[in-house]
Motif scaffolding. Structure first.
Motif, PDB file in Angstrom:
ATOM      1  N   ALA A  95       0.828  -1.207   0.000  1.00 56.87           N
ATOM      2  CA  ALA A  95       0.000   0.000   0.000  1.00 56.87           C
ATOM      3  C   ALA A  95       0.867   1.262   0.000  1.00 56.87           C
ATOM      4  O   ALA A  95       0.561   2.234  -0.711  1.00 56.87           O
ATOM      5  CB  ALA A  95      -0.937  -0.009   1.203  1.00 56.87           C
ATOM      6  N   ARG A  96       1.933   1.253   0.776  1.00 60.62           N
ATOM      7  CA  ARG A  96       2.796   2.432   0.841  1.00 60.62           C
ATOM      8  C   ARG A  96       3.575   2.633  -0.457  1.00 60.62           C
ATOM      9  O   ARG A  96       3.810   3.774  -0.894  1.00 60.62           O
ATOM     10  CB  ARG A  96       3.722   2.324   2.052  1.00 60.62           C
ATOM     11  N   LEU A  97       3.976   1.553  -1.101  1.00 64.52           N
ATOM     12  CA  LEU A  97       4.653   1.670  -2.396  1.00 64.52           C
ATOM     13  C   LEU A  97       3.701   2.226  -3.458  1.00 64.52           C
ATOM     14  O   LEU A  97       4.070   3.107  -4.246  1.00 64.52           O
ATOM     15  CB  LEU A  97       5.205   0.317  -2.836  1.00 64.52           C
ATOM     16  N   VAL A  98       2.476   1.708  -3.489  1.00 66.37           N
ATOM     17  CA  VAL A  98       1.490   2.200  -4.454  1.00 66.37           C
ATOM     18  C   VAL A  98       1.180   3.669  -4.201  1.00 66.37           C
ATOM     19  O   VAL A  98       1.073   4.471  -5.145  1.00 66.37           O
ATOM     20  CB  VAL A  98       0.201   1.352  -4.396  1.00 66.37           C
ATOM     21  N   PHE A 180      14.586   1.757  -4.976  1.00 71.30           N
ATOM     22  CA  PHE A 180      14.961   2.331  -3.679  1.00 71.30           C
ATOM     23  C   PHE A 180      14.258   3.660  -3.432  1.00 71.30           C
ATOM     24  O   PHE A 180      13.846   3.950  -2.298  1.00 71.30           O
ATOM     25  CB  PHE A 180      16.472   2.527  -3.580  1.00 71.30           C
ATOM     26  N   ASN A 181      14.102   4.485  -4.451  1.00 75.11           N
ATOM     27  CA  ASN A 181      13.452   5.780  -4.243  1.00 75.11           C
ATOM     28  C   ASN A 181      12.023   5.613  -3.732  1.00 75.11           C
ATOM     29  O   ASN A 181      11.550   6.409  -2.908  1.00 75.11           O
ATOM     30  CB  ASN A 181      13.461   6.593  -5.543  1.00 75.11           C
ATOM     31  N   LEU A 182      11.319   4.594  -4.209  1.00 79.68           N
ATOM     32  CA  LEU A 182       9.968   4.337  -3.704  1.00 79.68           C
ATOM     33  C   LEU A 182       9.996   3.908  -2.243  1.00 79.68           C
ATOM     34  O   LEU A 182       9.162   4.337  -1.442  1.00 79.68           O
ATOM     35  CB  LEU A 182       9.294   3.256  -4.550  1.00 79.68           C
ATOM     36  N   ILE A 183      10.952   3.061  -1.916  1.00 74.40           N
ATOM     37  CA  ILE A 183      11.086   2.595  -0.528  1.00 74.40           C
ATOM     38  C   ILE A 183      11.469   3.743   0.395  1.00 74.40           C
ATOM     39  O   ILE A 183      10.912   3.908   1.482  1.00 74.40           O
ATOM     40  CB  ILE A 183      12.119   1.453  -0.465  1.00 74.40           C
ATOM     41  N   ASP A 184      12.392   4.560  -0.053  1.00 75.16           N
ATOM     42  CA  ASP A 184      12.834   5.696   0.747  1.00 75.16           C
ATOM     43  C   ASP A 184      11.725   6.741   0.864  1.00 75.16           C
ATOM     44  O   ASP A 184      11.456   7.272   1.956  1.00 75.16           O
ATOM     45  CB  ASP A 184      14.085   6.310   0.111  1.00 75.16           C
ATOM     46  N   GLY A 185      11.071   7.037  -0.255  1.00 71.41           N
ATOM     47  CA  GLY A 185      10.001   8.038  -0.245  1.00 71.41           C
ATOM     48  C   GLY A 185       8.852   7.649   0.656  1.00 71.41           C
ATOM     49  O   GLY A 185       8.232   8.509   1.295  1.00 71.41           O
ATOM     50  N   ASP A 210      23.652   7.128  -7.170  1.00 68.19           N
ATOM     51  CA  ASP A 210      23.262   8.350  -6.458  1.00 68.19           C
ATOM     52  C   ASP A 210      21.782   8.570  -6.738  1.00 68.19           C
ATOM     53  O   ASP A 210      21.397   9.125  -7.765  1.00 68.19           O
ATOM     54  CB  ASP A 210      24.084   9.536  -6.961  1.00 68.19           C
ATOM     55  N   CYS A 211      20.942   8.151  -5.807  1.00 74.39           N
ATOM     56  CA  CYS A 211      19.501   8.179  -6.041  1.00 74.39           C
ATOM     57  C   CYS A 211      18.880   9.554  -5.899  1.00 74.39           C
ATOM     58  O   CYS A 211      17.686   9.725  -6.181  1.00 74.39           O
ATOM     59  CB  CYS A 211      18.813   7.167  -5.122  1.00 74.39           C
TER      60      CYS A 211
END
Length: 214
Positions: A95-98, A180-185, A210-211
């Motif tokens: 849900a958080r990724l979506v 990773f950007n989705l996970i970090d965001g 370098d994301c």
């Protein structure tokens, strides 16, 4: 020192392929992309012989036949495979990724630089999330997929991202950053028991990614 032979072979192949008739070239491009998709889909399937920790085994195995680090330190096609663990259940992870993808669907978040934009969900089920990420300058499209499995501590994910450009080799870590950007965001990397397992051998330019840029 890294041998130039694989790189020279790749450029020779590109030159040869682009000398082919367009119809034949399109067929070759489609065949390459289908083979890449099949390999990555097979990688994230869960079965009794494919346990948690497969990435670590590949990264630690100095004699692995997946790729010769002495010749070329990355996958031969721009791509990335990662295993993640999260200290929350898989329903929340998905849900958080979506939600993060929805926040970054348009181009607005990239107006000041970076590539945290132009995401799209292509399919979703209880145990799988697939999507695409388009680079905001060159408009290259990468496919990514997260496969989830519940654990006693939360959620485990085998994930991949790969370039749909048939002859892409290096990517500055873009395919890693796609995920990773989705996970970090979404803040999932701030949850307890978060872990990440990958390496250059199975994730293009992972150690130099370098994301904030890609």
């Amino acid at each position: 020192m890294t041998s130039p032979i694989p790189v020279l072979c790749i450029f020779a192949c590109i030159a040869f392929c682009h000398a082919m008739p367009q119809g034949n070239l399109n067929l070759l491009d489609n065949a390459i992309l289908q083979d890449l998709n099949d390999k990555h889909e097979n990688y994230i399937e869960f079965d009794q012989d494919n346990e948690i920790g497969a990435n670590q085994d590949q990264c630690d195995d100095k004699n692995s036949t997946i790729n010769s680090v002495d010749l070329f330190p990355y996958p031969l096609h721009a791509s990335c495979r990662v295993e993640w663990t999260f200290g929350v259940d898989c329903t929340e992870v998905a849900a958080r990724l979506v939600n993060q993808i929805d926040l970054w669907t348009g181009p607005e978040n990239c107006e000041g630089g970076g590539e945290k934009c132009l995401y799209k969900v292509t399919s979703q089920s209880k145990r799988r999330l697939r999507g695409t990420h388009t680079t905001p300058v060159s408009f290259y499209v990468d496919n990514f997929s997260f496969r989830f499995r519940p654990t006693r501590y939360g959620c485990y994910s085998k994930s991949y991202s790969y370039s749909t450009v048939p002859y892409a080799v290096l990517d500055y870590g873009t395919n890693y950053c796609n995920m990773f950007n989705l996970i970090d965001g979404s803040g999932l990397n701030k949850e307890p028991n978060f872990s990440e397992k990958t390496c250059d051998k199975i994730c293009t330019q992972y150690t130099t990614a370098d994301c904030e840029v890609y």
